[in-house]
Design a protein around this motif. Structure first.
Motif, PDB file in Angstrom:
ATOM      1  N   LYS A  21       0.818  -1.215   0.000  1.00 28.14           N
ATOM      2  CA  LYS A  21       0.000   0.000   0.000  1.00 28.14           C
ATOM      3  C   LYS A  21       0.851   1.264   0.000  1.00 28.14           C
ATOM      4  O   LYS A  21       0.416   2.308  -0.493  1.00 28.14           O
ATOM      5  N   VAL A  22       2.044   1.176   0.568  1.00 32.55           N
ATOM      6  CA  VAL A  22       2.913   2.360   0.571  1.00 32.55           C
ATOM      7  C   VAL A  22       3.885   2.333  -0.609  1.00 32.55           C
ATOM      8  O   VAL A  22       4.815   3.145  -0.679  1.00 32.55           O
ATOM      9  N   GLY A  23       3.686   1.400  -1.528  1.00 30.10           N
ATOM     10  CA  GLY A  23       4.480   1.374  -2.745  1.00 30.10           C
ATOM     11  C   GLY A  23       5.777   0.606  -2.664  1.00 30.10           C
ATOM     12  O   GLY A  23       6.612   0.702  -3.584  1.00 30.10           O
ATOM     13  N   ALA A  24       5.965  -0.165  -1.592  1.00 27.45           N
ATOM     14  CA  ALA A  24       7.199  -0.920  -1.454  1.00 27.45           C
ATOM     15  C   ALA A  24       7.076  -2.273  -2.136  1.00 27.45           C
ATOM     16  O   ALA A  24       6.005  -2.895  -2.125  1.00 27.45           O
ATOM     17  N   LYS A  25       8.153  -2.731  -2.699  1.00 22.78           N
ATOM     18  CA  LYS A  25       8.202  -4.077  -3.257  1.00 22.78           C
ATOM     19  C   LYS A  25       8.550  -5.033  -2.122  1.00 22.78           C
ATOM     20  O   LYS A  25       9.600  -4.911  -1.493  1.00 22.78           O
ATOM     21  N   ALA A  26       7.626  -5.967  -1.840  1.00 18.24           N
ATOM     22  CA  ALA A  26       7.816  -6.873  -0.704  1.00 18.24           C
ATOM     23  C   ALA A  26       7.504  -8.298  -1.111  1.00 18.24           C
ATOM     24  O   ALA A  26       6.638  -8.543  -1.958  1.00 18.24           O
ATOM     25  N   THR A  27       8.210  -9.230  -0.492  1.00 17.57           N
ATOM     26  CA  THR A  27       7.957 -10.645  -0.753  1.00 17.57           C
ATOM     27  C   THR A  27       8.027 -11.426   0.543  1.00 17.57           C
ATOM     28  O   THR A  27       8.841 -11.118   1.425  1.00 17.57           O
ATOM     29  N   ILE A  28       7.156 -12.408   0.694  1.00 17.63           N
ATOM     30  CA  ILE A  28       7.143 -13.301   1.850  1.00 17.63           C
ATOM     31  C   ILE A  28       8.016 -14.496   1.508  1.00 17.63           C
ATOM     32  O   ILE A  28       7.796 -15.175   0.502  1.00 17.63           O
ATOM     33  N   ARG A 144      -1.198   6.301  17.496  1.00 14.99           N
ATOM     34  CA  ARG A 144      -1.965   5.235  18.140  1.00 14.99           C
ATOM     35  C   ARG A 144      -1.772   3.933  17.378  1.00 14.99           C
ATOM     36  O   ARG A 144      -1.855   3.915  16.146  1.00 14.99           O
ATOM     37  N   PHE A 145      -1.532   2.874  18.138  1.00 12.65           N
ATOM     38  CA  PHE A 145      -1.269   1.576  17.523  1.00 12.65           C
ATOM     39  C   PHE A 145      -2.024   0.475  18.257  1.00 12.65           C
ATOM     40  O   PHE A 145      -2.425   0.632  19.410  1.00 12.65           O
ATOM     41  N   TYR A 146      -2.163  -0.658  17.566  1.00 11.59           N
ATOM     42  CA  TYR A 146      -2.897  -1.788  18.123  1.00 11.59           C
ATOM     43  C   TYR A 146      -1.916  -2.771  18.769  1.00 11.59           C
ATOM     44  O   TYR A 146      -0.968  -3.236  18.137  1.00 11.59           O
ATOM     45  N   PHE A 147      -2.172  -3.088  20.042  1.00 15.30           N
ATOM     46  CA  PHE A 147      -1.308  -3.963  20.832  1.00 15.30           C
ATOM     47  C   PHE A 147      -2.035  -5.256  21.192  1.00 15.30           C
ATOM     48  O   PHE A 147      -3.235  -5.248  21.474  1.00 15.30           O
ATOM     49  N   VAL A 148      -1.294  -6.349  21.240  1.00 14.75           N
ATOM     50  CA  VAL A 148      -1.753  -7.609  21.839  1.00 14.75           C
ATOM     51  C   VAL A 148      -0.515  -8.303  22.400  1.00 14.75           C
ATOM     52  O   VAL A 148       0.252  -8.923  21.652  1.00 14.75           O
ATOM     53  N   HIS A 149      -0.303  -8.215  23.724  1.00 22.93           N
ATOM     54  CA  HIS A 149       0.892  -8.848  24.304  1.00 22.93           C
ATOM     55  C   HIS A 149       0.785  -8.930  25.823  1.00 22.93           C
ATOM     56  O   HIS A 149       0.139  -8.094  26.464  1.00 22.93           O
ATOM     57  N   SER A 150       1.438  -9.932  26.372  1.00 24.21           N
ATOM     58  CA  SER A 150       1.523 -10.121  27.821  1.00 24.21           C
ATOM     59  C   SER A 150       2.918  -9.830  28.357  1.00 24.21           C
ATOM     60  O   SER A 150       3.107  -9.727  29.569  1.00 24.21           O
ATOM     61  N   TYR A 151       3.878  -9.730  27.458  1.00 19.01           N
ATOM     62  CA  TYR A 151       5.270  -9.463  27.811  1.00 19.01           C
ATOM     63  C   TYR A 151       5.720  -8.198  27.088  1.00 19.01           C
ATOM     64  O   TYR A 151       5.179  -7.848  26.036  1.00 19.01           O
ATOM     65  N   HIS A 152       6.702  -7.516  27.661  1.00 24.47           N
ATOM     66  CA  HIS A 152       7.185  -6.293  27.014  1.00 24.47           C
ATOM     67  C   HIS A 152       8.703  -6.214  27.076  1.00 24.47           C
ATOM     68  O   HIS A 152       9.365  -6.949  27.822  1.00 24.47           O
ATOM     69  N   MET A 153       9.263  -5.304  26.304  1.00 26.60           N
ATOM     70  CA  MET A 153      10.705  -5.169  26.150  1.00 26.60           C
ATOM     71  C   MET A 153      11.297  -4.308  27.263  1.00 26.60           C
ATOM     72  O   MET A 153      10.715  -3.289  27.652  1.00 26.60           O
ATOM     73  N   LEU A 154      12.447  -4.729  27.768  1.00 27.86           N
ATOM     74  CA  LEU A 154      13.147  -3.985  28.816  1.00 27.86           C
ATOM     75  C   LEU A 154      14.625  -3.869  28.432  1.00 27.86           C
ATOM     76  O   LEU A 154      15.436  -4.724  28.785  1.00 27.86           O
ATOM     77  N   GLU A 188       0.824  -3.372  11.205  1.00 25.23           N
ATOM     78  CA  GLU A 188       0.016  -3.917  10.108  1.00 25.23           C
ATOM     79  C   GLU A 188      -1.475  -3.938  10.447  1.00 25.23           C
ATOM     80  O   GLU A 188      -2.307  -4.165   9.561  1.00 25.23           O
ATOM     81  N   LYS A 189      -1.822  -3.690  11.717  1.00 19.68           N
ATOM     82  CA  LYS A 189      -3.225  -3.632  12.132  1.00 19.68           C
ATOM     83  C   LYS A 189      -3.615  -2.236  12.598  1.00 19.68           C
ATOM     84  O   LYS A 189      -4.670  -2.062  13.211  1.00 19.68           O
ATOM     85  N   SER A 190      -2.777  -1.237  12.285  1.00 13.28           N
ATOM     86  CA  SER A 190      -2.934   0.094  12.879  1.00 13.28           C
ATOM     87  C   SER A 190      -3.264   1.190  11.872  1.00 13.28           C
ATOM     88  O   SER A 190      -2.972   2.371  12.097  1.00 13.28           O
ATOM     89  N   HIS A 191      -3.863   0.825  10.741  1.00 11.91           N
ATOM     90  CA  HIS A 191      -4.418   1.787   9.784  1.00 11.91           C
ATOM     91  C   HIS A 191      -3.398   2.844   9.380  1.00 11.91           C
ATOM     92  O   HIS A 191      -2.270   2.511   9.056  1.00 11.91           O
ATOM     93  N   LYS A 192      -3.782   4.122   9.416  1.00 15.80           N
ATOM     94  CA  LYS A 192      -2.915   5.183   8.894  1.00 15.80           C
ATOM     95  C   LYS A 192      -1.617   5.312   9.698  1.00 15.80           C
ATOM     96  O   LYS A 192      -0.572   5.689   9.148  1.00 15.80           O
ATOM     97  N   PHE A 193      -1.684   4.988  10.989  1.00 10.89           N
ATOM     98  CA  PHE A 193      -0.482   5.094  11.819  1.00 10.89           C
ATOM     99  C   PHE A 193       0.538   4.025  11.391  1.00 10.89           C
ATOM    100  O   PHE A 193       1.741   4.282  11.295  1.00 10.89           O
ATOM    101  N   GLY A 194       0.046   2.834  11.137  1.00 10.04           N
ATOM    102  CA  GLY A 194       0.924   1.775  10.670  1.00 10.04           C
ATOM    103  C   GLY A 194       1.461   2.029   9.279  1.00 10.04           C
ATOM    104  O   GLY A 194       2.629   1.739   8.988  1.00 10.04           O
ATOM    105  N   LEU A 195       0.622   2.570   8.414  1.00  6.14           N
ATOM    106  CA  LEU A 195       1.073   2.888   7.061  1.00  6.14           C
ATOM    107  C   LEU A 195       2.245   3.868   7.091  1.00  6.14           C
ATOM    108  O   LEU A 195       3.200   3.724   6.318  1.00  6.14           O
ATOM    109  N   GLN A 196       2.185   4.848   7.983  1.00  3.12           N
ATOM    110  CA  GLN A 196       3.273   5.819   8.069  1.00  3.12           C
ATOM    111  C   GLN A 196       4.576   5.160   8.528  1.00  3.12           C
ATOM    112  O   GLN A 196       5.660   5.459   8.018  1.00  3.12           O
ATOM    113  N   ILE A 197       4.465   4.231   9.483  1.00  5.00           N
ATOM    114  CA  ILE A 197       5.655   3.507   9.934  1.00  5.00           C
ATOM    115  C   ILE A 197       6.261   2.707   8.784  1.00  5.00           C
ATOM    116  O   ILE A 197       7.473   2.741   8.539  1.00  5.00           O
ATOM    117  N   PHE A 198       5.433   1.970   8.058  1.00  6.55           N
ATOM    118  CA  PHE A 198       5.938   1.160   6.950  1.00  6.55           C
ATOM    119  C   PHE A 198       6.508   2.046   5.841  1.00  6.55           C
ATOM    120  O   PHE A 198       7.496   1.681   5.194  1.00  6.55           O
TER     121      PHE A 198
END
Length: 208
Positions: A21-28, A144-154, A188-198
């Protein structure tokens, strides 16, 4: 070209769609030749720490990624569980992580006088500690971003903390060192905020 590492633990299709969506060439891929040819890497992930490390080793990707990230200095973006894998290890498991950033992954500590629910799930804001860093250029305020986690980075060093989030207490939600970026949330689940990061990662990110 951006290679999205496919190791049977991750939302690879969603990441691919956002990059396109942001115009990058990507492959899995998990093909070593394609990973070596890539300009940048994305390491997504959901699930448990030890399962992810075991999959990477089973698929003979662990040592290859070390070669690409440490020796060749390819820029890499770790997402959610993929972000945690860049640390030394996790309280969730026993296997060592990559150790690209000197950090530990710890479980949320809920105080007895709070109604803190674990996992931390849903939308939340991040506060950059180094707002001038390129990955946050032209980002909306607040982010604003979408989170799902029980552990975090320190991280061991505050220099590696790029952004924090409040969930009962402040925790590091983005960390980075040199060519390694790690984001606890799901862009990848954060709409316009995620698009800007990518967009920033694909177009301009080289190093922190």
């Amino acid at each position: 070209m951006i290679a999205i590492v496919d190791y049977d633990v991750g939302t690879v299709a969603s990441v691919s769609n956002m990059l396109r969506k942001v115009g990058a060439k990507a492959t899995i891929t998990r093909d070593p030749d394609i990973l070596r040819a890539a300009d940048k890497l994305v390491l997504p992930g959901v699930g448990s720490f030890d399962e992810a490390i075991s999959n990477l080793r089973r698929l003979e990707l662990f040592d290859l990624l070390n070669e690409l990230v440490v020796e060749q200095q390819k820029p890499i973006l770790g997402i959610c569980l993929g972000a945690q894998l860049v640390a030394n290890g996790s309280e969730e498991g026993t296997l060592p992580g990559f150790g690209w950033i000197d950090a530990q992954i710890v479980r949320f500590k809920a105080a007895s006088n709070t109604q803190l629910r674990i996992p931390h799930m849903g939308w939340n804001t991040i506060t950059p500690t180094r707002p001038g860093i390129g990955i946050f250029t032209d980002a909306p305020d607040p982010m604003r971003f979408y989170f799902v986690h029980s552990y975090h980075m320190l991280p061991a060093s505050s220099d590696d903390a790029l952004a924090t989030t409040d969930y009962g207490y402040r925790f590091v939600s983005v960390m980075g060192r040199k060519n390694v970026l790690a984001m606890q949330f799901h862009p990848e689940k954060s709409h316009k905020f995620g698009l800007q990061i990518f967009r920033q990662f694909s177009e301009s990110f080289v190093a922190c």
